[in-house]
Design an enzyme around this catalytic site. Structure first.
Site, mmCIF file in Angstrom:
data_model
loop_
_atom_site.group_PDB
_atom_site.id
_atom_site.type_symbol
_atom_site.label_atom_id
_atom_site.label_comp_id
_atom_site.label_asym_id
_atom_site.label_seq_id
_atom_site.Cartn_x
_atom_site.Cartn_y
_atom_site.Cartn_z
ATOM 1 C CG ASP A 13 -1.768 -1.253 1.309
ATOM 2 O OD1 ASP A 13 -2.277 -1.682 0.269
ATOM 3 O OD2 ASP A 13 -1.863 -1.811 2.408
ATOM 4 C CE LYS A 16 3.106 -2.275 -4.516
ATOM 5 N NZ LYS A 16 2.932 -2.045 -3.073
ATOM 6 N N GLY A 40 -4.185 -4.179 -4.547
ATOM 7 C CA GLY A 40 -5.161 -3.162 -4.947
ATOM 8 C C GLY A 40 -4.400 -1.906 -5.289
ATOM 9 C CG HIS A 41 -1.256 -1.909 -7.602
ATOM 10 N ND1 HIS A 41 -0.309 -2.471 -8.398
ATOM 11 C CD2 HIS A 41 -0.994 -2.370 -6.354
ATOM 12 C CE1 HIS A 41 0.481 -3.245 -7.666
ATOM 13 N NE2 HIS A 41 0.076 -3.203 -6.426
ATOM 14 C CD GLN A 223 0.856 -8.701 -2.799
ATOM 15 O OE1 GLN A 223 1.647 -9.332 -3.471
ATOM 16 N NE2 GLN A 223 -0.354 -8.443 -3.207
HETATM 17 P P1 IMP Z 1 -2.597 -12.828 1.453
HETATM 18 O O1 IMP Z 1 -1.514 -12.455 0.496
HETATM 19 O O2 IMP Z 1 -3.961 -12.429 0.978
HETATM 20 O O3 IMP Z 1 -2.541 -14.259 1.885
HETATM 21 O O4 IMP Z 1 -2.370 -11.979 2.800
HETATM 22 C C1 IMP Z 1 -1.199 -12.157 3.602
HETATM 23 C C2 IMP Z 1 -0.859 -10.863 4.321
HETATM 24 O O5 IMP Z 1 -0.414 -9.903 3.359
HETATM 25 C C3 IMP Z 1 -2.026 -10.217 5.041
HETATM 26 O O6 IMP Z 1 -1.539 -9.548 6.197
HETATM 27 C C4 IMP Z 1 -2.538 -9.186 4.051
HETATM 28 O O7 IMP Z 1 -3.207 -8.120 4.677
HETATM 29 C C5 IMP Z 1 -1.232 -8.747 3.415
HETATM 30 N N1 IMP Z 1 -1.417 -8.285 2.027
HETATM 31 C C6 IMP Z 1 -1.632 -9.043 0.936
HETATM 32 N N2 IMP Z 1 -1.701 -8.290 -0.165
HETATM 33 C C7 IMP Z 1 -1.528 -7.016 0.233
HETATM 34 C C8 IMP Z 1 -1.461 -5.787 -0.467
HETATM 35 O O8 IMP Z 1 -1.566 -5.694 -1.690
HETATM 36 N N3 IMP Z 1 -1.258 -4.672 0.298
HETATM 37 C C9 IMP Z 1 -1.086 -4.754 1.653
HETATM 38 N N4 IMP Z 1 -1.119 -5.896 2.338
HETATM 39 C C10 IMP Z 1 -1.335 -7.021 1.639
#
Ligand code: IMP
Length: 422
Positions: A13, A16, A40-41, A223
């Protein structure tokens, strides 16, 4: 030619999408290399806001090609929804969108397993976005997965059934959750038609041939580095390599072809989901940052945890990624603060250190340096020297400690609110 890359240096977040969208005009192709619809970009222009989950952030720039690389995991349902939403804006892009054959598919039962596994963990849950990311990467490394190129195979349906059965057996180990599998499967198979109609490529050849032909490529990380499966705050991480190295396996590019590395960090720090966050602010201060920065997840809408910028953490991710230039985002969020803090060290075993420890426990004592706030609007600032002096001093301090130049300074969510240092 070499491929440049943009990576998040914190817990995701960082903004990017906006920086990729801005830089995209200097490139011929933008490539996503890992993650999936957990991303979520957010992009804001012409008074409208767009959130991209699987499609690369170069999509809004005419003539620019966009590749969803082999390292990405794709949920055909969310991809189709994203395509439809973009099409309703009048944008034409299907001739510029490519999908790598070797990208893995998220099945409905991957989402079921994600939710069931999280439910079973109780207080120890990861805080997953529940998009099926972890179970899909598990099937990839477990050599059970289904890939985009498989959707044309005559035995695709039976392979799907075999994998689904396996998932249902696994799901029996977990507490039962509310999940309408039949309805999700119907949607999933319907959305495969959309996936089949897209332009499929052997991503590794596509990318390398483009570089050989002198095309300029930008890889878009998703991420953040602190969510990297190897180097993040394990186990509270995502399931892919989010750092620069991930682009080599996520696109099929040799390390020697990696060019400029742009690292993105917010002027403060946020995290969504569970896990260690040493500089987290609780109570009023955290709330003030969340409110000023509108810190709610772009994918899940969850409130983000907020805290001050953490310099040992940033030094660590700058090292892991080999960052050449920094992009500092959401600087305007700090405009109203009377004072700004930056964590400079962790206090561990009786000593101050700027290294990230193996176990990044919740309450590491931090050493902070405090700076006077600038308490001024940055809207009219077009160049770095237009910024309030206190902010300029803060930027110089960051550059000195992080030993990396700040090339981009974002002063608001809109496309044009970006100061580029020559
Ligand atoms: P997962 O990738 O959905 O399994 O989530 C694993 C961890 O990464 C969790 O704490 C999510 O909140 C975090 N996470 C996954 N994708 C994002 C992202 O795009 N932005 C911020 N946090 C993320």
């Amino acid at each position: 030619m070499k491929i440049d890359v943009i990576v998040g240096l914190q817990w995701g977040d960082e903004g990017k999408g906006k920086i990729v969208d801005y830089l995209a005009t200097d490139y011929d192709m933008v490539c996503r290399f890992q993650g999936g619809p957990n991303a979520g970009h957010t992009l804001k222009f012409d008074g409208k806001k767009f959130v991209l989950h699987t499609i690369p952030s170069g999509i809004f720039r005419a003539n620019l090609l966009n590749l969803i690389g082999n390292g990405v995991v794709i949920d055909p349902i969310t991809l189709e929804q994203e395509i439809i939403e973009l099409q309703t804006t009048g944008l034409t892009f299907l001739d510029r969108l490519f999908v790598a054959h070797k990208a893995h598919l998220i099945l409905p039962t991957h989402r079921l397993l994600d939710a069931a596994s999280e439910a079973s963990k109780g207080a120890a849950k990861i805080g997953s976005t529940l998009r099926g990311i972890g179970p899909t990467y598990m099937d990839k490394t477990g050599r059970n997965g289904l890939r985009v190129g498989d959707v044309f195979a005559p035995d695709f349906k039976s392979r799907y059934q075999t994998l689904k059965e396996k998932h249902l057996n696994l799901a029996a180990m977990y507490p039962e959750i509310d999940f309408n599998l039949a309805a999700e499967e119907t949607k999933w198979f319907a959305s495969l038609e959309c996936l089949r109609r897209l332009q499929h490529v052997d991503g590794e050849y596509f990318v390398n041939q483009a570089l050989d032909a002198g095309k300029r490529l930008l890889a878009e990380g998703a991420q953040g580095s602190m969510l990297d499966i190897d180097f993040g705050t394990y186990p509270f991480v995502t399931s892919s390599n989010t750092i620069t190295a991930g682009l080599c396996t996520g696109l099929g590019v040799a390390p020697k072809r990696v060019g400029k590395v742009i690292g993105i960090t917010k002027a403060y720090c946020t995290r969504v989901g569970s896990g260690p966050f040493p500089s987290e602010l609780y109570g009023e201060e955290g709330e003030a940052l969340r409110k000023a920065g509108n810190e709610f997840g772009a994918t899940t809408g969850r409130p983000r945890r907020c805290g001050w910028i953490d310099l040992p953490q940033l030094k660590y991710t700058i090292m892991l990624n080999g960052v050449d230039e920094l992009a500092l985002t959401k600087i305007d969020v700090l405009n109203t603060f009377a004072s700004i803090k930056a964590a400079t060290h962790y206090h561990l075993d009786g000593k101050d250190t700027d290294s990230v420890p193996f176990e990044m426990v919740e309450n590491i004592p931090l050493v902070y340096r405090e700076f006077p706030g600038w308490e001024a609007d940055t809207d009219a600032c077009l160049q770095r020297q237009d910024l309030p002096q206190a902010l300029q001093d803060y930027l110089y301090f960051l550059e000195e400690v992080l030993e990396t130049p700040i090339k981009y300074i974002s002063t608001g969510p809109e496309r044009q609110k970006l100061i580029v240092t020559p």
